[in-house]
Design a protein around this motif. Structure first.
Motif, PDB file in Angstrom:
ATOM      1  N   LYS A  16      11.654   5.109  10.441  1.00 15.85           N
ATOM      2  CA  LYS A  16      11.254   4.020   9.549  1.00 15.85           C
ATOM      3  C   LYS A  16      10.716   2.836  10.355  1.00 15.85           C
ATOM      4  CE  LYS A  16      12.812   1.331   5.574  1.00 15.85           C
ATOM      5  NZ  LYS A  16      11.622   1.699   4.765  1.00 15.85           N
ATOM      6  N   TYR A  65      -1.656  13.292   3.567  1.00 13.74           N
ATOM      7  CA  TYR A  65      -2.507  12.200   4.041  1.00 13.74           C
ATOM      8  C   TYR A  65      -1.740  11.274   4.983  1.00 13.74           C
ATOM      9  CZ  TYR A  65      -4.579  13.478  -0.510  1.00 13.74           C
ATOM     10  OH  TYR A  65      -5.096  14.163  -1.592  1.00 13.74           O
ATOM     11  N   TYR A 106      -2.135   7.142   5.931  1.00 15.28           N
ATOM     12  CA  TYR A 106      -2.783   5.868   5.665  1.00 15.28           C
ATOM     13  C   TYR A 106      -2.235   4.827   6.639  1.00 15.28           C
ATOM     14  CZ  TYR A 106      -4.544   7.314   1.042  1.00 15.28           C
ATOM     15  OH  TYR A 106      -5.204   7.930   0.002  1.00 15.28           O
ATOM     16  N   GLN A 153      -1.621   0.611   6.823  1.00 13.71           N
ATOM     17  CA  GLN A 153      -1.621  -0.641   6.071  1.00 13.71           C
ATOM     18  C   GLN A 153      -1.481  -1.789   7.057  1.00 13.71           C
ATOM     19  OE1 GLN A 153       1.557  -1.503   3.108  1.00 13.71           O
ATOM     20  NE2 GLN A 153      -0.110  -2.026   1.710  1.00 13.71           N
ATOM     21  N   LYS A 160      -1.979  -6.192   4.080  1.00 15.19           N
ATOM     22  CA  LYS A 160      -1.616  -5.224   3.043  1.00 15.19           C
ATOM     23  C   LYS A 160      -2.758  -4.286   2.660  1.00 15.19           C
ATOM     24  CE  LYS A 160       2.511  -6.938   2.560  1.00 15.19           C
ATOM     25  NZ  LYS A 160       3.674  -6.211   3.086  1.00 15.19           N
ATOM     26  N   LEU A 190      -4.645  -1.039   2.594  1.00 14.29           N
ATOM     27  CA  LEU A 190      -4.268   0.355   2.812  1.00 14.29           C
ATOM     28  C   LEU A 190      -5.528   1.193   3.002  1.00 14.29           C
ATOM     29  CD1 LEU A 190      -1.571   1.970   2.713  1.00 14.29           C
ATOM     30  CD2 LEU A 190      -2.021   2.354   0.296  1.00 14.29           C
ATOM     31  N   PHE A 245       1.678   5.057   6.396  1.00 16.49           N
ATOM     32  CA  PHE A 245       2.216   5.762   5.241  1.00 16.49           C
ATOM     33  C   PHE A 245       1.706   7.189   5.204  1.00 16.49           C
ATOM     34  CE2 PHE A 245       4.475   2.600   2.875  1.00 16.49           C
ATOM     35  CZ  PHE A 245       3.860   1.403   3.172  1.00 16.49           C
ATOM     36  N   GLN A 255      -1.402  10.747  -5.717  1.00 20.84           N
ATOM     37  CA  GLN A 255      -0.828  10.781  -4.383  1.00 20.84           C
ATOM     38  C   GLN A 255       0.534  10.091  -4.397  1.00 20.84           C
ATOM     39  OE1 GLN A 255      -3.663   9.557  -1.383  1.00 20.84           O
ATOM     40  NE2 GLN A 255      -5.290  10.762  -2.313  1.00 20.84           N
ATOM     41  N   TYR A 256       1.518  10.762  -3.827  1.00 30.54           N
ATOM     42  CA  TYR A 256       2.870  10.238  -3.739  1.00 30.54           C
ATOM     43  C   TYR A 256       3.126   9.827  -2.291  1.00 30.54           C
ATOM     44  CZ  TYR A 256       3.452  12.219  -8.366  1.00 30.54           C
ATOM     45  OH  TYR A 256       3.302  12.500  -9.698  1.00 30.54           O
ATOM     46  N   PHE A 257       3.624   8.608  -2.145  1.00 26.98           N
ATOM     47  CA  PHE A 257       3.747   8.022  -0.820  1.00 26.98           C
ATOM     48  C   PHE A 257       5.179   8.029  -0.311  1.00 26.98           C
ATOM     49  CE2 PHE A 257      -0.362   6.048   0.153  1.00 26.98           C
ATOM     50  CZ  PHE A 257      -1.020   6.233  -1.041  1.00 26.98           C
ATOM     51  N   GLY A 258       5.299   8.115   1.027  1.00 30.72           N
ATOM     52  CA  GLY A 258       6.574   7.902   1.669  1.00 30.72           C
ATOM     53  C   GLY A 258       6.873   6.413   1.779  1.00 30.72           C
ATOM     54  N   ALA A 259       8.004   6.094   2.374  1.00 32.10           N
ATOM     55  CA  ALA A 259       8.453   4.705   2.468  1.00 32.10           C
ATOM     56  C   ALA A 259       7.787   3.944   3.615  1.00 32.10           C
ATOM     57  CB  ALA A 259       9.967   4.657   2.622  1.00 32.10           C
ATOM     58  N   TYR A 315      -1.233   1.420  -8.593  1.00 31.97           N
ATOM     59  CA  TYR A 315       0.042   1.635  -7.923  1.00 31.97           C
ATOM     60  C   TYR A 315       0.796   0.313  -7.882  1.00 31.97           C
ATOM     61  CZ  TYR A 315      -1.143   6.271  -6.015  1.00 31.97           C
ATOM     62  OH  TYR A 315      -1.454   7.603  -5.857  1.00 31.97           O
ATOM     63  N   GLY A 373       8.620  -3.464   1.665  1.00 27.43           N
ATOM     64  CA  GLY A 373       9.313  -2.488   2.489  1.00 27.43           C
ATOM     65  C   GLY A 373       9.291  -1.070   1.946  1.00 27.43           C
ATOM     66  N   LYS A 374       8.499  -0.837   0.907  1.00 28.88           N
ATOM     67  CA  LYS A 374       8.442   0.505   0.307  1.00 28.88           C
ATOM     68  C   LYS A 374       6.996   0.992   0.224  1.00 28.88           C
ATOM     69  CE  LYS A 374      12.675   0.155  -2.362  1.00 28.88           C
ATOM     70  NZ  LYS A 374      13.330   0.397  -3.676  1.00 28.88           N
ATOM     71  N   GLY A 375       6.848   2.276  -0.080  1.00 32.19           N
ATOM     72  CA  GLY A 375       5.523   2.837  -0.256  1.00 32.19           C
ATOM     73  C   GLY A 375       5.014   2.604  -1.668  1.00 32.19           C
ATOM     74  N   PRO A 376       3.693   2.694  -1.859  1.00 36.23           N
ATOM     75  CA  PRO A 376       3.139   2.542  -3.205  1.00 36.23           C
ATOM     76  C   PRO A 376       3.702   3.583  -4.164  1.00 36.23           C
ATOM     77  CG  PRO A 376       1.416   2.426  -1.538  1.00 36.23           C
ATOM     78  CD  PRO A 376       2.659   2.881  -0.841  1.00 36.23           C
ATOM     79  N   LEU A 429      -8.836   8.157  -1.479  1.00 35.84           N
ATOM     80  CA  LEU A 429      -8.658   6.983  -2.318  1.00 35.84           C
ATOM     81  C   LEU A 429      -9.072   5.763  -1.523  1.00 35.84           C
ATOM     82  CD1 LEU A 429      -5.221   7.491  -4.144  1.00 35.84           C
ATOM     83  CD2 LEU A 429      -7.532   7.985  -4.958  1.00 35.84           C
ATOM     84  N   PHE A 486      -8.665   1.816  -1.535  1.00 36.89           N
ATOM     85  CA  PHE A 486      -7.784   0.821  -2.131  1.00 36.89           C
ATOM     86  C   PHE A 486      -8.363  -0.581  -2.052  1.00 36.89           C
ATOM     87  CE2 PHE A 486      -3.658   2.670  -3.177  1.00 36.89           C
ATOM     88  CZ  PHE A 486      -3.750   3.927  -2.601  1.00 36.89           C
ATOM     89  N   GLY A 487      -7.956  -1.433  -3.003  1.00 36.86           N
ATOM     90  CA  GLY A 487      -8.170  -2.863  -2.907  1.00 36.86           C
ATOM     91  C   GLY A 487      -7.010  -3.469  -2.124  1.00 36.86           C
ATOM     92  N   THR A 488      -7.085  -4.794  -1.912  1.00 37.03           N
ATOM     93  CA  THR A 488      -6.055  -5.449  -1.122  1.00 37.03           C
ATOM     94  C   THR A 488      -4.855  -5.884  -1.954  1.00 37.03           C
ATOM     95  OG1 THR A 488      -7.331  -7.467  -1.316  1.00 37.03           O
ATOM     96  CG2 THR A 488      -7.547  -6.232   0.735  1.00 37.03           C
TER      97      THR A 488
END
Lengths: 115, 111
Positions: free
Chosen positions: A9, A33, A35, A37, A41, A43, A90, A104-108, B36, B41-44, B99, B101-103
């Motif tokens: 993490k 995938y 990504y 960030q 912010k 991505l 990510f 799409q499902y993302f990890g933490a 999303y 601290g977490k993913g989308p 994908l 993404f926007g900001t």
């Protein structure tokens, strides 16, 4: 039971080192995938693998090398780390074949800090 | 090149004060537009997918709409737990599964 899991993490390392981030998904998806960030912010996709085959490779330094041993795993190896590599990375997965949707499902995320 | 612009960058609302977030996009043939939610601290976390102009989708206090140039995320009577960053992304026809993404819009809902 986490759907998309990444380890570690947090990752703090010195410039010039080599490090790896691991990702596993238990959703049975065929596409994974990576990504990045940044601090604002934003991505941005780096790579995409479909059934262990690289299908998206954005403009990423070749110090970054993804590896997919099977369709449930996608690892990211980074050589000669630089200060600018500091970001949150990510992993994500989706089911593409036989699916109209590309959810799409993302990890933490893995927060990488290069000192 | 596909582009996504979200506004405002940040939004502060009082609990119960409804508002809308905007996502403007430029894409060479839209295959899908995604919303999303991302907590610190977490993913989308996936909220909605919209595929064609005029389409609308709802989930609790959230409603997403789509036109040929933009999408709105309407938040009705928000609660503090709706505080998060909301991300919009587009998938282009012929662009594989990429994908763009926007900001994001950082939303804070206060009591």
């Amino acid at each position: 039971d986490t759907a998309v899991s990444q380890t570690p993490k947090y990752l703090v390392t010195q410039m010039g080192n080599d490090k790896s981030i691991k990702c596993e998904q238990n959703l049975g998806h065929d596409t994974m995938y990576w990504y990045k960030q940044d601090s604002k912010k934003f991505l941005k996709i780096m790579f995409s693998y479909n059934n262990k085959e690289l299908i998206i490779n954005e403009t990423v330094p070749n110090r970054f090398s993804p590896k997919s041993p099977d369709k449930a795993h996608l690892n990211l190896h980074i050589n000669s780390l630089e200060l600018g590599d500091s970001a949150v990375y990510f992993c994500a997965s989706s089911q593409v074949q036989d699916s109209y949707q590309n959810i799409q499902y993302f990890g933490a995320g893995t927060r990488l800090s290069v000192l | 090149e596909d582009q996504v612009t979200q506004s405002p960058e940040a939004l502060r609302l009082q609990e119960g004060e409804s508002s809308s977030l905007n996502c403007s996009y430029t894409v060479s043939g839209l295959r899908g537009l995604f919303w999303y939610r991302q907590d610190p601290g977490k993913g989308p976390e996936f909220l909605f997918t919209l595929y064609s102009a005029g389409e609308e989708k709802e989930k609790e206090r959230l409603k997403a709409t789509l036109t040929k140039k933009e999408s709105f995320l309407h938040i009705t009577a928000p609660k503090p737990e709706d505080s998060a960053t909301y991300l919009c992304a587009v998938q282009a026809r012929g662009g594989g599964n990429k994908l763009t993404f926007g900001t994001g819009t950082q939303l804070k809902v206060e009591l």
